[in-house]
Structure formats: structure tokens, C-alpha cells
Write a protein that holds these residues in place. Structure first.
Motif, PDB file in Angstrom:
ATOM      1  N   CYS A  22       0.532  -1.263  -0.253  1.00 57.41           N
ATOM      2  CA  CYS A  22       0.212  -0.264   0.388  1.00 57.41           C
ATOM      3  C   CYS A  22       1.061   1.116  -0.079  1.00 57.41           C
ATOM      4  O   CYS A  22       1.915   1.256  -0.017  1.00 57.41           O
ATOM      5  CB  CYS A  22      -0.735   0.319   1.419  1.00 57.41           C
ATOM      6  N   ASP A  23       0.844   2.299  -0.318  1.00 58.98           N
ATOM      7  CA  ASP A  23       1.135   3.743  -0.568  1.00 58.98           C
ATOM      8  C   ASP A  23       0.348   4.253   0.521  1.00 58.98           C
ATOM      9  O   ASP A  23       1.544   5.487   0.547  1.00 58.98           O
ATOM     10  CB  ASP A  23       0.469   4.265  -2.127  1.00 58.98           C
ATOM     11  N   VAL A  24      -0.462   4.242   1.306  1.00 60.81           N
ATOM     12  CA  VAL A  24      -0.960   5.550   1.786  1.00 60.81           C
ATOM     13  C   VAL A  24      -1.767   4.598   3.045  1.00 60.81           C
ATOM     14  O   VAL A  24      -2.565   3.847   3.149  1.00 60.81           O
ATOM     15  CB  VAL A  24      -2.144   6.612   1.524  1.00 60.81           C
ATOM     16  N   PHE A  25      -1.219   4.902   4.244  1.00 61.00           N
ATOM     17  CA  PHE A  25      -1.791   4.110   5.114  1.00 61.00           C
ATOM     18  C   PHE A  25      -2.526   4.783   6.567  1.00 61.00           C
ATOM     19  O   PHE A  25      -2.511   6.787   6.800  1.00 61.00           O
ATOM     20  CB  PHE A  25      -1.067   3.728   6.006  1.00 61.00           C
ATOM     21  N   ILE A  26      -3.985   5.231   6.896  1.00 61.69           N
ATOM     22  CA  ILE A  26      -4.736   5.599   7.660  1.00 61.69           C
ATOM     23  C   ILE A  26      -5.194   4.849   8.873  1.00 61.69           C
ATOM     24  O   ILE A  26      -5.393   3.915   9.063  1.00 61.69           O
ATOM     25  CB  ILE A  26      -5.671   5.991   6.593  1.00 61.69           C
ATOM     26  N   ILE A  27      -4.137   5.633   9.666  1.00 61.92           N
ATOM     27  CA  ILE A  27      -4.709   4.869  11.362  1.00 61.92           C
ATOM     28  C   ILE A  27      -5.463   5.349  11.834  1.00 61.92           C
ATOM     29  O   ILE A  27      -6.058   6.355  11.803  1.00 61.92           O
ATOM     30  CB  ILE A  27      -3.655   4.777  12.263  1.00 61.92           C
ATOM     31  N   ALA A 104       1.931   2.490  18.571  1.00 59.04           N
ATOM     32  CA  ALA A 104       3.196   0.997  17.771  1.00 59.04           C
ATOM     33  C   ALA A 104       1.891   0.645  15.996  1.00 59.04           C
ATOM     34  O   ALA A 104       3.215   0.983  15.782  1.00 59.04           O
ATOM     35  CB  ALA A 104       2.087  -0.161  18.308  1.00 59.04           C
ATOM     36  N   LEU A 105       1.162   1.441  15.862  1.00 62.90           N
ATOM     37  CA  LEU A 105       1.081   1.055  13.997  1.00 62.90           C
ATOM     38  C   LEU A 105       1.896   2.523  13.652  1.00 62.90           C
ATOM     39  O   LEU A 105       2.375   2.101  12.393  1.00 62.90           O
ATOM     40  CB  LEU A 105      -0.928   1.119  14.044  1.00 62.90           C
ATOM     41  N   SER A 106       1.671   3.282  14.754  1.00 66.30           N
ATOM     42  CA  SER A 106       2.658   4.564  13.901  1.00 66.30           C
ATOM     43  C   SER A 106       4.096   4.694  13.953  1.00 66.30           C
ATOM     44  O   SER A 106       4.532   4.571  12.797  1.00 66.30           O
ATOM     45  CB  SER A 106       2.230   6.225  14.933  1.00 66.30           C
ATOM     46  N   ALA A 114       1.623   8.764   6.127  1.00 66.09           N
ATOM     47  CA  ALA A 114       0.227   8.274   6.508  1.00 66.09           C
ATOM     48  C   ALA A 114      -0.445   8.857   8.066  1.00 66.09           C
ATOM     49  O   ALA A 114       0.802  10.338   7.500  1.00 66.09           O
ATOM     50  CB  ALA A 114       1.189   7.358   7.936  1.00 66.09           C
ATOM     51  N   PHE A 115      -1.292   8.904   8.379  1.00 63.00           N
ATOM     52  CA  PHE A 115      -2.058   9.594   9.044  1.00 63.00           C
ATOM     53  C   PHE A 115      -2.868   9.028  10.269  1.00 63.00           C
ATOM     54  O   PHE A 115      -3.347   8.323   9.919  1.00 63.00           O
ATOM     55  CB  PHE A 115      -3.163  10.091   7.563  1.00 63.00           C
TER      56      PHE A 115
END
Length: 246
Positions: A22-27, A104-106, A114-115
Motif C-alpha cells: 500500500c502507498d498510504v496508511f490511515i491509522i 505502535a501502529l504509527s 501515513a495519517f
């Protein structure tokens, strides 16, 4: 331009499975890390995520010239993981924010785009990610729900994170995986009942019993914020504020 693919997964294992594709991650960690991030950056602060299980938070705060957020029970009116405690942050504050899930995810996506999303900023966040995808930066978007943990450490899917993820997914245009469709459907089914759903959730009941009912109410507020917390050089900053020149 081809519409982006939108994936949905739970926790660290789910994020790890999507990390290279994936290119972009939304947490999302609605109760309470990403809600706290939203409140903090809305007040002009920067948030440095720090995984709770890591040692050395005090030293990391010193190196980063940051204020260390204390556990809720020990904060004594100062900043903590409680969103309500962050409403008095001064602009320009750097806050080191330990948490067991969202931080932890960040840390796992530190080198990625990421956002941090919540119910509070779902529309603003989705619009920014959609713009990034339109500019070629997001061919595949991963929406990651943090969840909580059962005693013993196993992942406990948390309805507040499912609703937050579904809220963002419902505002994105793209090709949804089956998992993303299910998250969106869950949100659409319960969108008119979000405050009472969060109050009645396991996480919500635990916070209310511990005296943090205001945190649950803040987390349940939908689209009250225009922040877009983006992870830049290991810290969350409001990219919407930067775009406005603020």
C-alpha cells in the motif's frame, strides 16, 4: 486515472500484511490515541507517537524536546492519553504520546505516508487522502483499525475503531475490498447511533467507569475537526494547517 484500491485490516498483523503493498496508511485508534492526536494538533501541537511497551520514554522526550504525556491515572491535570487533557495545550507544544495501539501502529509506518484519523476529522482526512491519490501518491490505501487487546495479548476488535474506519472509507472514492465494504456497511448501519454505541462499547464502558466519560464524548463527535494529522519525520503535524499557511 484509475481509482485507488481501499483496503481495511486490523492491528499490527493486518498492517504488516499490507505494509509493502500500500502507498498510504490511515491509522485509527478512536479510544483514544487518534482522537488525542486530533485534539492536540488542532491546538497547534505536534505529537510524537511512542509505543507503550518500549522503554526510554523520558529520554525520547528529552531528545525530542517534547513534553511527555503521563498515564491517565498519574497525569494530575497535565497532558495524558486522555483527549480532554490536551485541550489546553499551547500552540507549538511537542507532545510525546505513549500508547499501546495507535503509537505502535504509527511506529510501523514511520517511513510511509501515513495519517491519524478519527470520527472527529473523518471528512477532512478522507478529502486530503483522496487529493493525494488523485496526484498519484495513493494507488492503494490501507485503513487500519487498531483494536484493543484481551487479557493475554490477543487482538480484541473494537467497535469504535470499526466505526471510525467505516466513516473514513465511506468518504473515500475507490475500489473497496470486501473487508473495506464490511467496515463501511457497519458504519452506515450505526452512524445515527454513534454516541450511544461508543458509550455502550467495552472500551467506552471501561473509560466511563474509570472517570473518563468526557473522552468518550469527544471521541464520538463526528466531523467537528478540520485537522489532517500527517506523520512527518516521526511526528504528527496538521498538514491542513500547513496548507493554509497557519
Amino acid at each position: 486515472m484509475t481509482a485507488p484500491q481501499i483496503d481495511f485490516a486490523w492491528g499490527r498483523a493486518g498492517l504488516a500484511a499490507l505494509l509493502d503493498s500500500c502507498d498510504v496508511f490511515i491509522i485509527l485508534d478512536v479510544l483514544c490515541f487518534t482522537t488525542s492526536v486530533d485534539v492536540a494538533v488542532a491546538h497547534g501541537a505536534e505529537v510524537l507517537p511512542f509505543p507503550l511497551e518500549k522503554y526510554g520514554a523520558d529520554e525520547a522526550a528529552r531528545r525530542g524536546e517534547a513534553v511527555l504525556a503521563k498515564p491517565r491515572a498519574e497525569a494530575a491535570g497535565g497532558p495524558s492519553l486522555s483527549p480532554a487533557s490536551l485541550r489546553s495545550l499551547a500552540p507549538g507544544t511537542r507532545l510525546l504520546l505513549p500508547s499501546p495501539n495507535g503509537s505502535a501502529l504509527s511506529a510501523m509506518v514511520r517511513e510511509k505516508r501515513a495519517f491519524a484519523a478519527s470520527l472527529r476529522n473523518a471528512t477532512a482526512l478522507a478529502a486530503a487522502v483522496q487529493d493525494a491519490a488523485a496526484q498519484g501518491a495513493g494507488g492503494r490505501i490501507a485503513v487500519i483499525a487498531g483494536g484493543e487487546h484481551w487479557p493475554g495479548g490477543a487482538l480484541r476488535p473494537a467497535i469504535e475503531d470499526l466505526l471510525g474506519a467505516g466513516a473514513v472509507i465511506a468518504r473515500l472514492q475507490g475500489r473497496l475490498t470486501a473487508e473495506a465494504r464490511a467496515a463501511k456497511a457497519g458504519y452506515l448501519e450505526l452512524k445515527s447511533e454513534i454516541p450511544q454505541t461508543l458509550r455502550g462499547s467495552r472500551s467506552g464502558r471501561e473509560l466511563i467507569a474509570a472517570g473518563f466519560s468526557e473522552d468518550v464524548e469527544l471521541a464520538a463527535q463526528e466531523d467537528v475537526s478540520a485537522t489532517v494529522p500527517a506523520l512527518v519525520d516521526g511526528r504528527y503535524v496538521d498538514s491542513a494547517r500547513s496548507a493554509r499557511g497557519g
